[in-house]
Design an enzyme around this catalytic site. Sequence first.
Site, PDB file in Angstrom:
ATOM      1  N   ASN A  13       0.973  -1.047  -0.126  1.00  0.00           N
ATOM      2  CA  ASN A  13      -0.083   0.148  -0.118  1.00  0.00           C
ATOM      3  C   ASN A  13       0.857   1.308  -0.028  1.00  0.00           C
ATOM      4  O   ASN A  13       1.500   1.618   1.093  1.00  0.00           O
ATOM      5  CB  ASN A  13      -0.971   0.067   1.128  1.00  0.00           C
ATOM      6  CG  ASN A  13      -1.817   1.440   1.340  1.00  0.00           C
ATOM      7  OD1 ASN A  13      -1.730   2.309   0.555  1.00  0.00           O
ATOM      8  ND2 ASN A  13      -2.325   1.386   2.648  1.00  0.00           N
ATOM      9  N   LYS A  15       0.143   4.381  -0.425  1.00  0.00           N
ATOM     10  CA  LYS A  15      -0.185   5.701   0.496  1.00  0.00           C
ATOM     11  C   LYS A  15      -0.065   6.776  -0.560  1.00  0.00           C
ATOM     12  O   LYS A  15       0.035   6.425  -1.752  1.00  0.00           O
ATOM     13  CB  LYS A  15       0.241   5.884   1.705  1.00  0.00           C
ATOM     14  CG  LYS A  15       0.168   4.368   2.711  1.00  0.00           C
ATOM     15  CD  LYS A  15       0.446   4.525   4.114  1.00  0.00           C
ATOM     16  CE  LYS A  15       0.219   3.360   4.749  1.00  0.00           C
ATOM     17  NZ  LYS A  15       0.396   3.292   6.236  1.00  0.00           N
ATOM     18  N   HIS A  98      -9.269   1.645   5.032  1.00  0.00           N
ATOM     19  CA  HIS A  98      -7.848   1.973   5.724  1.00  0.00           C
ATOM     20  C   HIS A  98      -8.124   3.080   6.955  1.00  0.00           C
ATOM     21  O   HIS A  98      -8.885   3.879   6.826  1.00  0.00           O
ATOM     22  CB  HIS A  98      -6.807   2.404   4.864  1.00  0.00           C
ATOM     23  CG  HIS A  98      -5.378   2.301   5.454  1.00  0.00           C
ATOM     24  ND1 HIS A  98      -4.939   3.154   6.273  1.00  0.00           N
ATOM     25  CD2 HIS A  98      -4.670   1.360   5.171  1.00  0.00           C
ATOM     26  CE1 HIS A  98      -3.891   2.838   6.460  1.00  0.00           C
ATOM     27  NE2 HIS A  98      -3.241   1.704   5.962  1.00  0.00           N
ATOM     28  N   GLU A 100      -6.284   5.172   8.010  1.00  0.00           N
ATOM     29  CA  GLU A 100      -6.025   6.433   7.498  1.00  0.00           C
ATOM     30  C   GLU A 100      -7.167   7.335   6.837  1.00  0.00           C
ATOM     31  O   GLU A 100      -7.539   8.613   7.178  1.00  0.00           O
ATOM     32  CB  GLU A 100      -4.801   6.670   6.410  1.00  0.00           C
ATOM     33  CG  GLU A 100      -3.475   6.490   7.460  1.00  0.00           C
ATOM     34  CD  GLU A 100      -2.240   5.723   6.567  1.00  0.00           C
ATOM     35  OE1 GLU A 100      -2.140   5.811   5.629  1.00  0.00           O
ATOM     36  OE2 GLU A 100      -1.573   5.217   7.403  1.00  0.00           O
ATOM     37  N   GLU A 170      -5.150  -4.428  10.571  1.00  0.00           N
ATOM     38  CA  GLU A 170      -4.100  -3.620  10.788  1.00  0.00           C
ATOM     39  C   GLU A 170      -4.459  -2.684  12.080  1.00  0.00           C
ATOM     40  O   GLU A 170      -5.356  -1.703  12.124  1.00  0.00           O
ATOM     41  CB  GLU A 170      -3.941  -2.380   9.537  1.00  0.00           C
ATOM     42  CG  GLU A 170      -3.818  -3.110   8.423  1.00  0.00           C
ATOM     43  CD  GLU A 170      -3.103  -2.115   7.441  1.00  0.00           C
ATOM     44  OE1 GLU A 170      -2.170  -2.316   6.625  1.00  0.00           O
ATOM     45  OE2 GLU A 170      -3.442  -0.768   7.378  1.00  0.00           O
ATOM     46  N   GLY A 176       3.059   2.391  10.725  1.00  0.00           N
ATOM     47  CA  GLY A 176       3.836   3.416  10.427  1.00  0.00           C
ATOM     48  C   GLY A 176       4.797   3.966  11.944  1.00  0.00           C
ATOM     49  O   GLY A 176       5.207   4.884  11.899  1.00  0.00           O
ATOM     50  N   SER A 216       3.731  -1.970  10.002  1.00  0.00           N
ATOM     51  CA  SER A 216       5.153  -2.046  10.370  1.00  0.00           C
ATOM     52  C   SER A 216       5.711  -3.447  10.144  1.00  0.00           C
ATOM     53  O   SER A 216       6.679  -3.859  10.599  1.00  0.00           O
ATOM     54  CB  SER A 216       5.684  -1.834  11.881  1.00  0.00           C
ATOM     55  OG  SER A 216       5.124  -0.198  12.144  1.00  0.00           O
TER      56      SER A 216
HETATM   57  P1  13P Z   1       3.416   0.270   7.631  1.00  0.00           P
HETATM   58  O1  13P Z   1       3.753  -0.694   6.923  1.00  0.00           O
HETATM   59  O2  13P Z   1       4.010   1.875   7.145  1.00  0.00           O
HETATM   60  O3  13P Z   1       3.359   0.529   9.205  1.00  0.00           O
HETATM   61  O4  13P Z   1       1.983   0.559   6.903  1.00  0.00           O
HETATM   62  C1  13P Z   1       0.978  -0.187   7.202  1.00  0.00           C
HETATM   63  C2  13P Z   1      -0.134   0.011   6.514  1.00  0.00           C
HETATM   64  O5  13P Z   1      -1.022   0.877   6.772  1.00  0.00           O
HETATM   65  C3  13P Z   1      -0.572  -0.559   5.206  1.00  0.00           C
HETATM   66  O6  13P Z   1      -1.814  -0.562   4.696  1.00  0.00           O
END
Ligand code: 13P
Length: 255
Positions: A13, A15, A98, A100, A170, A176, A216
Amino acid sequence: MNKSVRKAVIAGNWKMNKTPKEAKELLSAAAPLVKDADCEVIACVPFVDLQTAIETTQGTNIKIGAENCHWAESGAFTGEISAVMLKEMGVEYVVLGHSERRQYFGETDETVNKRTKAALASGLKPIVCVGELLWERDCNITEEVIARQIKLDLWDVTEEELKNVIIAYEPVWAIGTGKTATAEQAQEVCAFIRKTLAQLYTPAAAQGVTIQYGGSMNDSNADELLSKEDVDGGLIGGASLVAEKFVAIVKAASK
Ligand code: 13P
């Protein structure tokens, strides 16, 4: 992973990262290195990268996904992109719900459900994200939160449609932050998601659903996370932006 009953899937992903030019560079570097992967490999990329990504991965085993879609087919929704539009371009997957999107853009379980239904109706395969906040984990309501999200996000999704759904667990506190859930924590919640699906559908249907872990996940912890029975792959943020790291995770899932 239990590859005898379901597909292992590693999805990046990206982003809001990578311009079309950078997307081409990353995918060109990764494609030859994952050609023998024994798992599905997906890159979910920003809307403006989709065309380049589809062209660059033609004839490779990398599939392309978007990072969101609207629920209407078309209409007065300035700035939005429909599932039908994505499908027509050759997009196969779409990340929905997601954290976010939920946190910064007002996404709710109701809109995640509408988007999921629209994606399935258009022939896209949704990667539906669920996960608890740290506060919710600390209050011991992780299972309640996850069950609620699964039930609402998949409302009115049929057992036949469920075959095209991937669930990504997640935990919001692990995204992150460099703070990964332990393999045991990931397994516990992924198994709980499968149990919830078994109650909503049938045990057989639940056994067939790919449930990814995300948060992560990287080249050093992938092996351990993927060794768990109910962790069928990963949704990778940061580590998917570096070809070698993403490839190493794909290799871990190919064992
Ligand atoms: P990270 O791997 O950067 O923690 O992000 C995970 C994520 O949100 C994947 O959709």
